[in-house]
Motif scaffolding. Structure first.
Motif, short mmCIF file in Angstrom:
data_model
loop_
_atom_site.label_atom_id
_atom_site.label_comp_id
_atom_site.label_asym_id
_atom_site.label_seq_id
_atom_site.Cartn_x
_atom_site.Cartn_y
_atom_site.Cartn_z
N ALA A 10 -10.71 -0.01 4.35
CA ALA A 10 -9.50 -0.03 3.70
C ALA A 10 -8.19 0.23 4.94
N LEU A 11 -6.96 -0.07 4.50
CA LEU A 11 -5.80 0.22 5.11
C LEU A 11 -5.67 2.35 5.82
N ALA A 12 -5.79 2.55 4.84
CA ALA A 12 -5.36 3.73 5.85
C ALA A 12 -6.63 4.36 6.93
N LEU A 13 -7.96 3.72 6.10
CA LEU A 13 -8.94 3.78 7.81
C LEU A 13 -8.36 3.00 8.55
N ALA A 14 -7.59 1.39 8.67
CA ALA A 14 -7.25 1.27 10.37
C ALA A 14 -6.41 2.18 10.58
N LEU A 303 -0.87 -6.20 7.78
CA LEU A 303 0.00 -5.50 9.40
C LEU A 303 -1.38 -4.60 10.67
N PRO A 304 -2.76 -4.52 9.77
CA PRO A 304 -3.00 -3.94 10.83
C PRO A 304 -3.82 -5.24 10.89
N ARG A 305 -3.87 -6.03 10.56
CA ARG A 305 -4.28 -7.45 12.11
C ARG A 305 -3.57 -7.64 13.28
N LEU A 306 -2.07 -7.73 12.75
CA LEU A 306 -1.45 -8.17 13.67
C LEU A 306 -1.28 -6.68 14.18
N ARG A 307 -1.79 -5.08 14.09
CA ARG A 307 -1.23 -3.80 15.24
C ARG A 307 -2.73 -3.68 16.40
N TRP A 308 -3.98 -4.24 15.29
CA TRP A 308 -5.25 -4.96 15.83
C TRP A 308 -5.03 -5.62 17.61
N VAL A 363 0.73 2.01 9.08
CA VAL A 363 0.67 1.37 10.19
C VAL A 363 0.83 1.72 10.90
N ALA A 364 0.34 2.72 12.04
CA ALA A 364 0.58 3.59 13.33
C ALA A 364 1.56 2.78 14.06
N GLY A 365 2.99 2.58 15.01
CA GLY A 365 3.29 1.65 15.68
C GLY A 365 4.84 1.19 14.78
N LEU A 366 5.13 0.79 14.21
CA LEU A 366 5.62 0.45 13.18
C LEU A 366 7.30 1.04 13.50
N VAL A 526 -7.86 -6.61 6.36
CA VAL A 526 -8.66 -7.82 7.18
C VAL A 526 -8.58 -7.04 9.39
N VAL A 527 -9.51 -6.54 9.22
CA VAL A 527 -9.16 -6.51 10.67
C VAL A 527 -9.75 -7.18 11.88
N PRO A 528 -9.71 -7.45 12.74
CA PRO A 528 -11.12 -8.51 13.17
C PRO A 528 -11.84 -7.51 14.28
#
Length: 530
Positions: A10-14, A303-308, A363-366, A526-528
């Protein structure tokens, strides 16, 4: 390290896994429209457009400083004799005057300014001699020459520099961006050579030269790197763009498993500097929650992919800590009137923009959320091309504005200042209605209430924060930038109308346009993991 695997969560979980619960924080609204602010025919026209941006709730202007347009003798093979590229007073002419005016009037209207140092080099700063200016100007421009240009503009827009003969100092820009979409062949050539993303190697050298050049004269300035486009594509059989995460891995000299590379252009690697990562998360033909099939794509829902990746590369010392801050600097949805080949109706545009901001803000850091264009541009050319059977995009033509090209407002011009998304999760019929909004015009913390349409009447309804156990209230206080996230107790209605109202300084409650209940955008990212 093993080969990367990808898991859907989940995006929120990410977002929570990365930072814990998302804190209340101010995220700037950014807008770019070079055709209006650089191409305006008069000071009054540009000033009017910037006032309109501010009235829409915009905090920051992004404006292009085209190196090729600003530099003298751009088609000469040799640098002009006696020209000091690092001297802020060495640049003049109509393009420079237009940029000076845009920065000055933006500041006068309360807008912060991000200057994008981009769009090609003068011929004397490249070694390419194909005879095609659009190719030569973006073929591995000299990083040292670009650094001198960046230094000059950082000084020019320091707020203390007075051009020769001018009565007062020029206005200040507080942020600068190094290049535009270096993962796209239109802006950086060559992209790939024998399977290696060589554009990232060139861009690493450019950043290594230009970042300290700006900081030497403007330690107060924010310097952004990246400015990446969202996805890979091919054009006429050739590589037209490489995916942003693949580009960033090569920039940081790591392989697909994030193992350091130390040969070739990565020999002697030094940490890549930067105060933020700029990105353009366009989805264009897709709703915001649609994830790219390529795991290296970064649309608004990815965006979670990018943040990770950014956080991982910062922790491993490949990127400077500031690069983990995400600046979204272009985004928008194009409408299909009168250019019928575009995918979205006028009403869909306003709802898609709200969904996009909802996803981005989780997404944190925005740091910024963008709107690309105040007004549509080159609409007539696009219509003519469509009538002639030309299917490709006309260069410079975009229909993502909040207004048509003649200034007539689209529905999004009313919903953008007072954004509300009323979303139900179709997969969870008993879940509460999500009410996410942004009183953009306030630029501050405000009192808000949610109202539900009942025939011709509107009634304020109790809502609660998303945290467990929170008590419902009719009125509540927004985050410092006017945004909020609430839930309507009980199972979400399948249909209905909602609007927000906010308490103005004069004591009046101002309502937003009504919004229908809509399906929440898919909230997986999708988070690696390794």
């Amino acid at each position: 390290m093993g080969i990367r695997t990808y898991v859907v969560i989940a995006l929120a979980l990410a977002a929570c896994l990365l930072t814990g619960a998302a804190p209340a924080r101010a995220v700037e609204t950014l807008m770019q429209d070079d055709a209006v602010v650089l191409g305006g025919r008069s000071d009054a026209a540009v000033d009017s457009a910037l006032k309109q941006m501010r009235a829409l709730g915009v905090d920051r202007l992004r404006v292009t400083a085209s190196w090729r347009s600003l530099a003298p003798q751009r088609d000469a093979v040799q640098r002009p004799a006696g020209f000091d590229a690092a001297d802020p007073g060495a640049y003049d002419g109509p393009a420079v005057a237009a940029l000076d005016r845009a920065v000055r009037l933006a500041a006068a209207n309360g807008l912060s300014v991000l200057v994008d140092l981009a769009f090609g080099a003068p011929l004397w700063a490249t070694a390419s001699r194909t005879g095609a200016p659009d190719v030569d100007s973006v073929t591995e421009p000299d990083p040292a020459e670009f650094a001198a240009f960046a230094r000059a503009l950082a000084r020019r827009y320091s707020g203390t520099f007075t051009p020769p003969g001018a009565p007062a100092p020029l206005a200040r820009a507080d942020a600068f961006e190094l290049w535009n979409e270096p993962n796209v062949a239109v802006f950086a050539r060559p992209l790939v050579r024998r399977g290696t993303i060589v554009a990232a190697d060139w861009y690493r050298r450019l950043v290594a030269a230009a970042y300290p050049a700006v900081k030497a004269v403007r330690p107060d300035a924010t310097v952004l790197i990246g400015s990446t486009a969202p996805n890979a594509f091919r054009s006429r059989g050739a590589v037209g763009a490489v995916a942003p995460l693949a580009f960033l891995r090569r920039l940081a000299c790591v392989d697909e498993s994030l193992r350091p590379l130390s040969t070739g252009a990565c020999a002697g690697f030094a940490r890549v500097p930067g105060d933020g990562l700029s990105h353009h998360p366009y989805a264009l033909g897709f709703p915001p929650g649609t994830m790219g099939r390529d795991p290296d794509t970064v649309r608004i829902g990815d965006l979670p992919r990018l943040r990770w990746l950014l956080r991982t590369l910062v922790r491993s010392g490949r990127l400077a800590p500031g690069v983990a801050r995400i600046w979204l600097t272009e985004f928008g949805y194009e409408t299909n009137f009168p250019v019928h080949s575009k995918p979205w109706t006028l009403g869909q545009q306003s709802r898609l923009l709200a969904q996009g901001e909802y996803l981005a803000r989780r997404v944190a850091g925005l740091q910024t959320f963008p709107q690309f264009l105040l007004r549509d541009v080159r609409t007539g050319a696009a219509v003519s091309a469509l009538e002639a059977g030309i299917g490709r995009r006309i260069i410079g033509s975009w229909q993502s504005g909040l207004f048509f090209e003649d200034g007539t407002p689209k529905p999004a011009a009313a919903t953008f200042p007072l954004t509300l998304m009323a979303g139900r999760d179709p997969r969870r019929p008993h879940a509460e209605l999500v009410l996410w909004g942004h009183v953009r015009t306030a630029h501050r913390r405000v009192r808000v209430r949610i109202e539900r349409g009942l025939g011709a009447r509107w009634r304020a309804v109790p809502t609660r924060p998303p945290r467990p156990g929170a008590r419902p209230r009719v009125t509540f206080t927004s985050a410092p930038d006017g945004s909020f996230s609430r839930r309507l107790p009980g199972a979400a209605p399948r249909r209905g109308r909602f609007r927000l109202s906010w308490l103005r300084a004069d004591g009046r409650w101002e309502p937003s346009p009504s919004q229908p209940v809509q399906a929440l955008p898919p909230s997986e990212g999708v988070v690696p993991t390794r």
